[in-house]
Write a protein that holds these residues in place. Structure first.
Motif, PDB file in Angstrom:
ATOM      1  N   GLY A  71       0.583  -1.362  -0.088  1.00 16.98           N
ATOM      2  CA  GLY A  71       0.018  -0.128  -0.033  1.00 16.98           C
ATOM      3  C   GLY A  71       0.808   1.276  -0.018  1.00 16.98           C
ATOM      4  N   ASP A  72       0.255   2.447   0.452  1.00 11.54           N
ATOM      5  CA  ASP A  72       0.933   3.657   0.550  1.00 11.54           C
ATOM      6  C   ASP A  72       2.306   3.593   1.492  1.00 11.54           C
ATOM      7  N   GLY A  73       2.093   2.954   2.587  1.00  7.80           N
ATOM      8  CA  GLY A  73       3.425   2.839   3.513  1.00  7.80           C
ATOM      9  C   GLY A  73       4.344   2.019   2.783  1.00  7.80           C
ATOM     10  N   GLY A  95      -2.835  -2.580  -0.924  1.00  7.00           N
ATOM     11  CA  GLY A  95      -3.430  -1.903   0.386  1.00  7.00           C
ATOM     12  C   GLY A  95      -4.869  -1.687   0.303  1.00  7.00           C
ATOM     13  N   ASN A  96      -5.273  -0.638   1.110  1.00  6.03           N
ATOM     14  CA  ASN A  96      -6.745  -0.323   1.203  1.00  6.03           C
ATOM     15  C   ASN A  96      -6.807   1.048   0.686  1.00  6.03           C
ATOM     16  N   VAL A  97      -6.033   1.831   0.736  1.00 10.37           N
ATOM     17  CA  VAL A  97      -6.373   3.170   0.255  1.00 10.37           C
ATOM     18  C   VAL A  97      -5.725   3.451  -1.217  1.00 10.37           C
ATOM     19  N   ILE A 103      -1.145   1.044  -9.686  1.00 14.08           N
ATOM     20  CA  ILE A 103      -1.664   0.051 -10.434  1.00 14.08           C
ATOM     21  C   ILE A 103      -2.436  -1.003  -9.642  1.00 14.08           C
ATOM     22  N   ALA A 104      -3.199  -1.766 -10.090  1.00 11.60           N
ATOM     23  CA  ALA A 104      -3.960  -2.913  -9.321  1.00 11.60           C
ATOM     24  C   ALA A 104      -2.829  -4.102  -9.650  1.00 11.60           C
ATOM     25  N   PRO A 105      -2.713  -5.237  -8.853  1.00 12.20           N
ATOM     26  CA  PRO A 105      -1.868  -6.204  -9.335  1.00 12.20           C
ATOM     27  C   PRO A 105      -2.130  -7.184 -10.756  1.00 12.20           C
TER      28      PRO A 105
END
Length: 175
Positions: A71-73, A95-97, A103-105
């Motif tokens: 995710g962003d972290g 991640g969630n946000v 991109i998506a996987p």
């Protein structure tokens, strides 16, 4: 487009998300293009076999691009690794946000091909350097105090939080 000259791609993985499918896409890409995949020691167990393990210093000094799986972290961590030697960092959203990841996987195979071909735009992000003063004794936990003069509903708050962990952001407010 012409080959962008990527010969070594670093992989940064979220410590708990199931990213193995994306790693398989990257391994396949690397085999087709003669690109070496590397991972830091701290991410090796999550990434699994098929990716060379290097030290943090070797990772930062030797990659031509970085793929962040998380995710962003995780993306911020990947950008920190590449800050002294700017290289493209491609974020894959587990991640969630997902404010920073692009991109998506399911989109990774096409996206890494475009990065390899040089078909991408750099989105610059600024960073802030901060330092703090040291006290003889540091509080071990958060402390909050309030004060009120008379029956007024207004309150003044002072909060102190010391942390040695990683975070995605910091907010500083001054009077």
């Amino acid at each position: 487009m012409a080959d962008f000259g990527i010969t070594r791609v670093g992989v940064v993985a979220h410590p708990r998300k199931p990213v193995r499918d994306s790693v398989d896409v990257l391994v396949s890409f690397a085999e087709r293009h003669g690109v070496e995949l590397v991972v830091r020691e701290t991410d090796a167990a999550q990434v699994g076999a098929g990716v060379a393990v290097v030290s943090d210093e070797g990772f930062a000094a030797g990659v031509d691009a970085v793929v962040s799986l998380g995710g962003d972290g995780t993306m911020l961590g990947a950008m920190r690794l590449a800050v002294e030697r700017p290289v493209p960092v491609l974020g894959v959203n587990y991640g969630n946000v997902g404010f920073l990841v692009e991109i998506a996987p399911a989109e990774l195979a096409g996206a890494i091909e475009r990065v390899h071909a040089g078909d991408f735009e750099v989105e610059p992000h600024s960073r802030t350097a901060a330092s703090r003063w040291k006290r003889a004794t540091r509080p071990r936990s958060r402390s909050t105090t309030s004060s009120s003069a008379g029956p007024s509903p207004a309150r003044r708050w002072r909060s102190t939080c010391w942390s040695t962990g990683r975070s995605s952001g910091t907010t500083a407010v001054t009077p």
